[in-house]
Design an enzyme around this catalytic site. Structure first.
Site, PDB file in Angstrom:
ATOM      1  N   SER A  81      36.067  42.932  59.085  1.00 61.95           N
ATOM      2  CA  SER A  81      34.720  43.332  58.667  1.00 61.95           C
ATOM      3  C   SER A  81      34.186  42.499  57.496  1.00 61.95           C
ATOM      4  O   SER A  81      33.012  42.121  57.510  1.00 61.95           O
ATOM      5  CB  SER A  81      34.697  44.818  58.313  1.00 61.95           C
ATOM      6  OG  SER A  81      34.827  45.577  59.485  1.00 61.95           O
ATOM      7  N   LYS A 123      38.080  58.500  58.971  1.00 56.89           N
ATOM      8  CA  LYS A 123      36.707  58.830  59.397  1.00 56.89           C
ATOM      9  C   LYS A 123      36.394  60.319  59.296  1.00 56.89           C
ATOM     10  O   LYS A 123      35.247  60.692  59.061  1.00 56.89           O
ATOM     11  CB  LYS A 123      36.478  58.330  60.827  1.00 56.89           C
ATOM     12  CG  LYS A 123      36.467  56.809  60.867  1.00 56.89           C
ATOM     13  CD  LYS A 123      36.257  56.256  62.250  1.00 56.89           C
ATOM     14  CE  LYS A 123      36.468  54.755  62.210  1.00 56.89           C
ATOM     15  NZ  LYS A 123      36.211  54.096  63.480  1.00 56.89           N
ATOM     16  N   ASN A 135      31.644  56.573  60.313  1.00 58.72           N
ATOM     17  CA  ASN A 135      32.233  55.265  60.009  1.00 58.72           C
ATOM     18  C   ASN A 135      31.334  54.449  59.092  1.00 58.72           C
ATOM     19  O   ASN A 135      31.659  53.326  58.755  1.00 58.72           O
ATOM     20  CB  ASN A 135      32.505  54.474  61.299  1.00 58.72           C
ATOM     21  CG  ASN A 135      31.230  53.948  61.916  1.00 58.72           C
ATOM     22  OD1 ASN A 135      30.187  54.585  61.818  1.00 58.72           O
ATOM     23  ND2 ASN A 135      31.302  52.780  62.532  1.00 58.72           N
ATOM     24  N   ASP A 194      30.000  53.936  65.793  1.00 56.84           N
ATOM     25  CA  ASP A 194      30.966  53.598  66.853  1.00 56.84           C
ATOM     26  C   ASP A 194      30.451  54.026  68.226  1.00 56.84           C
ATOM     27  O   ASP A 194      30.610  53.288  69.214  1.00 56.84           O
ATOM     28  CB  ASP A 194      32.315  54.300  66.605  1.00 56.84           C
ATOM     29  CG  ASP A 194      33.106  53.680  65.464  1.00 56.84           C
ATOM     30  OD1 ASP A 194      32.900  52.492  65.166  1.00 56.84           O
ATOM     31  OD2 ASP A 194      33.927  54.403  64.862  1.00 56.84           O
ATOM     32  N   ALA A 206      42.388  60.818  71.174  1.00 59.66           N
ATOM     33  CA  ALA A 206      41.471  61.894  70.775  1.00 59.66           C
ATOM     34  C   ALA A 206      41.266  61.868  69.262  1.00 59.66           C
ATOM     35  O   ALA A 206      40.990  62.879  68.646  1.00 59.66           O
ATOM     36  CB  ALA A 206      42.017  63.242  71.230  1.00 59.66           C
ATOM     37  N   ALA A 239      37.878  57.497  66.712  1.00 59.65           N
ATOM     38  CA  ALA A 239      37.142  56.584  67.590  1.00 59.65           C
ATOM     39  C   ALA A 239      36.908  57.221  68.954  1.00 59.65           C
ATOM     40  O   ALA A 239      35.822  57.115  69.534  1.00 59.65           O
ATOM     41  CB  ALA A 239      37.903  55.270  67.742  1.00 59.65           C
ATOM     42  N   THR A 271      48.908  64.120  71.938  1.00 58.05           N
ATOM     43  CA  THR A 271      48.884  65.532  71.541  1.00 58.05           C
ATOM     44  C   THR A 271      47.801  66.210  72.376  1.00 58.05           C
ATOM     45  O   THR A 271      46.606  66.058  72.107  1.00 58.05           O
ATOM     46  CB  THR A 271      48.552  65.663  70.038  1.00 58.05           C
ATOM     47  OG1 THR A 271      49.421  64.794  69.317  1.00 58.05           O
ATOM     48  CG2 THR A 271      48.709  67.087  69.551  1.00 58.05           C
ATOM     49  N   LEU A 301      39.745  49.313  72.376  1.00 60.95           N
ATOM     50  CA  LEU A 301      38.971  49.295  71.129  1.00 60.95           C
ATOM     51  C   LEU A 301      39.658  48.432  70.072  1.00 60.95           C
ATOM     52  O   LEU A 301      39.034  48.038  69.097  1.00 60.95           O
ATOM     53  CB  LEU A 301      38.765  50.713  70.587  1.00 60.95           C
ATOM     54  CG  LEU A 301      38.062  51.724  71.481  1.00 60.95           C
ATOM     55  CD1 LEU A 301      37.649  52.949  70.663  1.00 60.95           C
ATOM     56  CD2 LEU A 301      36.843  51.139  72.171  1.00 60.95           C
ATOM     57  N   TYR A 358      41.902  44.905  68.946  1.00 62.12           N
ATOM     58  CA  TYR A 358      41.851  43.493  69.310  1.00 62.12           C
ATOM     59  C   TYR A 358      43.039  42.793  68.687  1.00 62.12           C
ATOM     60  O   TYR A 358      43.597  43.249  67.698  1.00 62.12           O
ATOM     61  CB  TYR A 358      40.532  42.850  68.847  1.00 62.12           C
ATOM     62  CG  TYR A 358      40.096  43.255  67.460  1.00 62.12           C
ATOM     63  CD1 TYR A 358      39.207  44.310  67.290  1.00 62.12           C
ATOM     64  CD2 TYR A 358      40.578  42.604  66.331  1.00 62.12           C
ATOM     65  CE1 TYR A 358      38.812  44.705  66.029  1.00 62.12           C
ATOM     66  CE2 TYR A 358      40.177  42.986  65.058  1.00 62.12           C
ATOM     67  CZ  TYR A 358      39.289  44.047  64.916  1.00 62.12           C
ATOM     68  OH  TYR A 358      38.910  44.437  63.662  1.00 62.12           O
TER      69      TYR A 358
HETATM   70  P1  NDP Z   1      42.926  57.891  64.648  1.00 62.73           P
HETATM   71  O1  NDP Z   1      44.074  57.746  63.704  1.00 62.73           O
HETATM   72  O2  NDP Z   1      41.835  58.844  64.344  1.00 62.73           O
HETATM   73  O3  NDP Z   1      43.481  58.308  66.111  1.00 62.73           O
HETATM   74  C1  NDP Z   1      44.617  57.685  66.648  1.00 62.73           C
HETATM   75  C2  NDP Z   1      44.791  58.057  68.113  1.00 62.73           C
HETATM   76  O4  NDP Z   1      45.870  57.261  68.638  1.00 62.73           O
HETATM   77  C3  NDP Z   1      45.191  59.515  68.343  1.00 62.73           C
HETATM   78  O5  NDP Z   1      44.631  59.927  69.573  1.00 62.73           O
HETATM   79  C4  NDP Z   1      46.717  59.425  68.422  1.00 62.73           C
HETATM   80  O6  NDP Z   1      47.292  60.459  69.174  1.00 62.73           O
HETATM   81  C5  NDP Z   1      46.872  58.125  69.172  1.00 62.73           C
HETATM   82  N1  NDP Z   1      48.183  57.478  68.973  1.00 62.73           N
HETATM   83  C6  NDP Z   1      48.658  56.937  67.821  1.00 62.73           C
HETATM   84  N2  NDP Z   1      49.877  56.409  68.030  1.00 62.73           N
HETATM   85  C7  NDP Z   1      50.175  56.617  69.335  1.00 62.73           C
HETATM   86  C8  NDP Z   1      51.285  56.302  70.156  1.00 62.73           C
HETATM   87  N3  NDP Z   1      52.363  55.660  69.685  1.00 62.73           N
HETATM   88  N4  NDP Z   1      51.243  56.651  71.461  1.00 62.73           N
HETATM   89  C9  NDP Z   1      50.161  57.280  71.962  1.00 62.73           C
HETATM   90  N5  NDP Z   1      49.075  57.623  71.231  1.00 62.73           N
HETATM   91  C10 NDP Z   1      49.081  57.288  69.937  1.00 62.73           C
HETATM   92  O7  NDP Z   1      42.369  56.408  64.859  1.00 62.73           O
HETATM   93  P2  NDP Z   1      40.878  55.967  65.341  1.00 62.73           P
HETATM   94  O8  NDP Z   1      40.478  56.856  66.439  1.00 62.73           O
HETATM   95  O9  NDP Z   1      39.981  55.837  64.191  1.00 62.73           O
HETATM   96  O10 NDP Z   1      41.144  54.489  65.911  1.00 62.73           O
HETATM   97  C11 NDP Z   1      41.832  54.285  67.124  1.00 62.73           C
HETATM   98  C12 NDP Z   1      41.877  52.791  67.452  1.00 62.73           C
HETATM   99  O11 NDP Z   1      40.567  52.305  67.729  1.00 62.73           O
HETATM  100  C13 NDP Z   1      42.414  51.942  66.309  1.00 62.73           C
HETATM  101  O12 NDP Z   1      43.246  50.944  66.865  1.00 62.73           O
HETATM  102  C14 NDP Z   1      41.173  51.317  65.718  1.00 62.73           C
HETATM  103  O13 NDP Z   1      41.446  50.078  65.125  1.00 62.73           O
HETATM  104  C15 NDP Z   1      40.319  51.144  66.953  1.00 62.73           C
HETATM  105  N6  NDP Z   1      38.885  51.079  66.622  1.00 62.73           N
HETATM  106  C16 NDP Z   1      38.234  49.896  66.776  1.00 62.73           C
HETATM  107  C17 NDP Z   1      36.904  49.791  66.476  1.00 62.73           C
HETATM  108  C18 NDP Z   1      36.229  48.490  66.619  1.00 62.73           C
HETATM  109  O14 NDP Z   1      35.203  48.291  65.993  1.00 62.73           O
HETATM  110  N7  NDP Z   1      36.747  47.601  67.434  1.00 62.73           N
HETATM  111  C19 NDP Z   1      36.107  50.930  65.992  1.00 62.73           C
HETATM  112  C20 NDP Z   1      36.882  52.132  65.883  1.00 62.73           C
HETATM  113  C21 NDP Z   1      38.225  52.178  66.167  1.00 62.73           C
HETATM  114  P3  NDP Z   1      47.703  61.877  68.488  1.00 62.73           P
HETATM  115  O15 NDP Z   1      46.463  62.713  68.463  1.00 62.73           O
HETATM  116  O16 NDP Z   1      48.754  62.389  69.405  1.00 62.73           O
HETATM  117  O17 NDP Z   1      48.231  61.547  67.110  1.00 62.73           O
END
Ligand code: NDP
Length: 270
Positions: free
Chosen positions: A27, A76, A97, A110, A135, A138, A159, A217, A219
């Protein structure tokens, strides 16, 4: 890799992205290219904020004179506690965000950014079922945006209860599913942060095919593991850089009122 500041050591600047980890964030490079291109003053820096310190850190940055902050993993939801929603979408999603510090207002770019990237890829959200993996913050934005666009969305999350809660809240044609089954999907979105941790990789059932648009989402140079598997099976792929540009452009436009130079921002991060 750009320097990331600890929040108490943050320098005077106009904008920042906060998260943890944050040193990998593109960013700053993207926004600084846009500010320079438009002849706008001010710096955009990366600031590390540990979990539980978001409220304190946002107060601190506002007092230092920061105007706007982008918020990334895992803050977030915590950031949304600090501000009031700036529009109906932010209010419903409950995750922000993009924060304007002086009046403590937050929006979520987002979701709209995600739909913008689908439009750019000529993908109509109602083409067929969407399998949404994750979930978290993002995934919430993506689920609400797709529900608003009339898409049928199946959410799988490690989860399961979180997927069920999200499906119920997003409304429209959104359900939670017990396994990540690719069968019949037109679009598969990886909104997990599985690659950031040491946890088990995503377990997918069924095969990718040329009929599927696979969208990560995240990269990574050389493609993410998720997209490499999809591409090998002939699927169309999109990575998170397009979303990074779209959500960043919408944030910058909201903060400054200027048109964001998306091509310049894209060139800075590609
Ligand atoms: P959060 O921490 O809010 O959510 C993480 C999610 O990933 C949860 O659903 C979690 O599941 C799941 N998770 C984490 N580890 C594992 C695993 N080992 N196996 C399966 N599921 C897993 O993160 P965000 O939602 O904010 O971001 C998610 C991704 O999206 C990130 O990689 C982020 O960089 C990317 N992103 C990219 C953007 C862009 O501009 N390109 C914008 C926004 C996000 P559980 O609920 O079970 O913990």
């Amino acid at each position: 890799m750009m320097r990331a500041w600890e929040w108490r050591d943050a320098p005077a600047a106009r904008f920042a992205v906060i998260g943890d980890p944050i040193s990998h964030s593109r960013s700053p490079v993207m926004h600084e290219a846009a500010l320079r291109h438009r002849g706008l003053p001010g710096a955009y820096v990366a600031v590390r904020v540990p979990r539980g310190e978001v409220v304190e850190a946002l107060d601190w940055l506002r007092d230092l004179g920061y105007e706007g902050v982008n918020v990334t993993v895992p803050h977030k939801e915590e950031a949304a506690q600090w501000c009031r929603p700036g529009d109906d979408f932010a209010e419903r999603v409950g995750v922000v965000n993009t924060v304007r510090l002086k009046d403590r207002v937050g929006i979520n770019t987002d979701g709209p950014g995600f739909l913008e990237t689908l439009r750019d890829a000529a993908f109509e959200p109602r083409t067929g079922p969407v399998l949404l993996l994750g979930a978290g913050g993002a995934a919430r934005a993506v689920a609400f945006a797709l529900a608003d666009a009339g898409a049928e969305v199946r959410i799988f999350n490690r989860t399961r209860e979180r997927a069920e809660v999200l499906a119920a809240e997003a409304g429209g044609r959104v359900t939670a599913v017990p396994v990540a089954d690719l069968a019949g999907a037109a679009l598969v979105v990886n909104a997990t942060s599985a690659h950031l941790g040491e946890g088990a990789p995503l377990e997918l059932y069924g095969e990718f095919s040329p009929a599927i648009l696979a969208y990560d989402l995240s990269y990574a140079a050389g493609g993410t593991p998720f997209l490499r598997v999809a591409q090998a099976a002939g699927a169309r792929v999109l990575d998170g850089l397009d979303l990074l540009v779209a959500q960043g452009a919408l944030s910058l436009e909201w903060w400054t009122g200027c048109d964001a130079p998306r091509d310049v921002m894209r060139a800075a991060v590609r």
